[in-house]
Design a protein around this motif. Structure first.
Motif, PDB file in Angstrom:
ATOM      1  N   LYS A 158       0.829  -1.204   0.000  1.00 58.44           N
ATOM      2  CA  LYS A 158       0.000   0.000   0.000  1.00 58.44           C
ATOM      3  C   LYS A 158       0.866   1.257   0.000  1.00 58.44           C
ATOM      4  O   LYS A 158       0.570   2.237  -0.698  1.00 58.44           O
ATOM      5  CB  LYS A 158      -0.926  -0.003   1.224  1.00 58.44           C
ATOM      6  N   PHE A 159       1.927   1.240   0.799  1.00 56.65           N
ATOM      7  CA  PHE A 159       2.840   2.377   0.836  1.00 56.65           C
ATOM      8  C   PHE A 159       3.476   2.612  -0.528  1.00 56.65           C
ATOM      9  O   PHE A 159       3.565   3.753  -0.997  1.00 56.65           O
ATOM     10  CB  PHE A 159       3.925   2.137   1.891  1.00 56.65           C
ATOM     11  N   LEU A 160       3.931   1.549  -1.153  1.00 56.05           N
ATOM     12  CA  LEU A 160       4.571   1.680  -2.463  1.00 56.05           C
ATOM     13  C   LEU A 160       3.603   2.221  -3.505  1.00 56.05           C
ATOM     14  O   LEU A 160       3.999   2.985  -4.391  1.00 56.05           O
ATOM     15  CB  LEU A 160       5.138   0.327  -2.907  1.00 56.05           C
ATOM     16  N   LEU A 161       2.347   1.822  -3.410  1.00 55.44           N
ATOM     17  CA  LEU A 161       1.345   2.328  -4.345  1.00 55.44           C
ATOM     18  C   LEU A 161       1.188   3.835  -4.196  1.00 55.44           C
ATOM     19  O   LEU A 161       1.147   4.568  -5.191  1.00 55.44           O
ATOM     20  CB  LEU A 161      -0.003   1.631  -4.097  1.00 55.44           C
ATOM     21  N   VAL A 162       1.106   4.302  -2.954  1.00 55.40           N
ATOM     22  CA  VAL A 162       0.964   5.736  -2.691  1.00 55.40           C
ATOM     23  C   VAL A 162       2.200   6.495  -3.170  1.00 55.40           C
ATOM     24  O   VAL A 162       2.092   7.522  -3.848  1.00 55.40           O
ATOM     25  CB  VAL A 162       0.737   5.989  -1.183  1.00 55.40           C
TER      26      VAL A 162
END
Length: 214
Positions: free
Chosen positions: A76-80
């Protein structure tokens, strides 16, 4: 494993608006436009995607996969991060172009210069740290996380847009090479704040998500 999860995020979890808002980096070419809105769109996009994930039970689905909870948080962090950095990269050629196409400057607020991008990293960091850590406390309350995060982010955008109208801070609004060199520490500080903020937010979010009973 992380690359597979990121691929899953991009193909299944990302709402179409994530890609649309990422493209809105081109707004820095619009005359007399508050360019801080670009960063707010970069904050709104993850919110819509996370809300979409809540409605589609994405977190629950991911937890059924043979992955650690921490890996879910990383994805999720990488997506953001990917969405926000792509938005900035898309905006760069248009920021260079507007100097030649619109040499009269931006009367609505700050120019798309070195200081602008430094402030942008800080605005992203403010939003991400609050939004992601609050969200992963429950992995469900997206609206609460967004409201708590977007208010200080919007205040930061307002300060960025207003401060350049004061005579002592007009150097922040310049696109002259010598003035942008003077703005360079703001960019460096912004990048450091973003990196440190994301690492800290990940640590807190991962620890909180480990305690969530899905």
């Amino acid at each position: 494993m992380i690359s597979n999860l990121l691929y899953k995020e991009l193909r299944l979890a990302a709402h179409p608006n994530l890609y649309i808002f990422t493209l809105l980096g081109v707004l820095v070419i619009v005359p007399a436009y508050p360019y801080g809105m670009v960063f707010l769109f970069g904050c709104l996009a993850p919110f819509i995607t996370f809300m979409y994930g809540r409605e589609t039970n994405d977190i629950y689905y991911t937890s059924l996969l043979p992955v650690r909870k921490r890996d879910t948080v990383i994805a999720k962090f990488l997506l953001v991060i990917l969405a926000q950095m792509t938005q900035l990269i898309i905006s760069l050629p248009f920021a260079f172009l507007r100097v030649h196409v619109l040499p009269e400057g931006n009367p609505a607020g700050i120019e798309a210069n070195v200081a602008y991008y430094g402030f942008g990293f800080m605005i992203y960091a403010i939003f991400n740290v609050i939004f992601l850590t609050v969200f992963f406390k429950t992995a469900y309350k997206v609206g609460k996380a967004f409201l708590l995060a977007v208010i200080p982010a919007a205040l930061a955008v307002t300060v960025m847009e207003v401060i350049v109208h004061f005579p002592q801070f007009q150097w922040l609004d310049s696109v002259e090479p010598e003035m942008m060199l003077q703005q360079l520490p703001i960019l460096i500080l912004g990048i450091l704040v973003y990196i440190i903020g994301m690492f800290a937010a990940y640590k807190v979010s991962a620890n909180r998500f480990e305690r969530v009973d899905l």
